[in-house]
Design an enzyme around this catalytic site. Sequence first.
Site, PDB file in Angstrom:
ATOM      1  CE  LYS A   1      -4.380  -1.590   1.923  1.00 49.22           C
ATOM      2  NZ  LYS A   1      -5.449  -1.316   2.883  1.00 49.22           N
TER       3      LYS A   1
ATOM      4  CE  LYS B   1      -9.337 -10.088  -2.896  1.00 50.15           C
ATOM      5  NZ  LYS B   1      -8.786 -10.293  -1.549  1.00 50.15           N
TER       6      LYS B   1
ATOM      7  CE  LYS C   1     -13.638  -1.164  -0.351  1.00 52.20           C
ATOM      8  NZ  LYS C   1     -14.142  -2.094   0.620  1.00 52.20           N
TER       9      LYS C   1
END
Length: 331
Positions: free
Chosen positions: A112, A195, A198
């Site tokens: 991240k 995957k 959202k």
Amino acid sequence: MKRILSGIRPTGGLQLGNYLGAIRNWVALQETFDDCLFCIVDLHALDTLADTSTLKNDTREMAAAYIACGIDSARFPIFVQSHVPAHTELAWILGCLTPLGWLNRMTQFKDKAGKNQENALLGLYAYPVLMAADILIYKATHVPVGEDQKQHVEFTRDLAGLFNRTFNVDFFHLPEPMIFGEAMRVMSLRDGTVKMSKSDASDYSRINLLDDADTIALKIRKARTDGDPLPDNLENLKDRPEARNLINIYAALSGETAAQICVQFAGSYFSTFKKDLSDLLIAVLEPIGAKMHQLLREKDELDAVLQRGAESANKLANQHMQEIRNIVGFL
Ligand code: AMP
Ligand code: TRP
């Protein structure tokens, strides 16, 4: 004593992967565990949220999803992390025991934070310590999470052991991760190698829990596939990730194995299979979406569920926190 604790970050846009990969597993677990806590980890949402204007709505949406998917709020607390201050108090204490070397090994931080670690935020770096506190403050014994969170649960075990050794007590249990397998990984409808998420730019890549029946049918019709008929065995789907994903979704929803679904649809074209898949998706998701909409209209009742959840979570957390303060040596 066995106790389950799990949580999801309220970052909006719940999709089929959250249901099949997480919430649905919890619903099954509440049948076999007498003690479960289901948290909406809003403090953890802050590490990636620059804009918090949707946080209240996203938190309620998550609570509505837990309930609509079948978490029994009458038996188990559904609560918001920031409503239980002991999480952050324990996180500080644990942070004072955590060697930086342990945090430097966390792959999620590396992913991240990207290349520019100088600009990465302390909250993102310390994320695993807060997650450990979420688990340990309730002395949870089992933590159902996705594969990507396994390292954080192992970190939690290490930290629990370190605390016990540091203060020469046998206070924290070492929690077990419960990982649900690869079959529960739902992939994007546009690319079977990534995957469902959202954060994908295309809404056609995912089925949202709040999509209506027409939208679900349209997204499945448009889902990427190939022109070949379905084979009668999984081996022949190895190089067809999009087809494999749709079969997996069908299997997860119907309760059969992917191999059984293959046999059932062997020789069919996707036009036929997709029609059956969208009927099945609609049968499962439409009642969930309807219940979520209803709960989101009745905000006072939803907030009352969260308040009751916070009361019982606080009760247990505060009891443990008092013992922890004594162990650490605060006046
Ligand atoms: P996220 O929304 O990415 O924070 O994920 C919340 C939970 O849903 C985690 O337990 C994930 O493992 C699970 N989850 C999210 N997306 C998927 C997916 N596409 N397949 C399976 N599980 C997922
Ligand atoms: N880190 C988890 C995730 O990103 C969410 C989480 C926070 C969690 N605290 C937790 C999961 C405690 C299980 C237990 O998905």
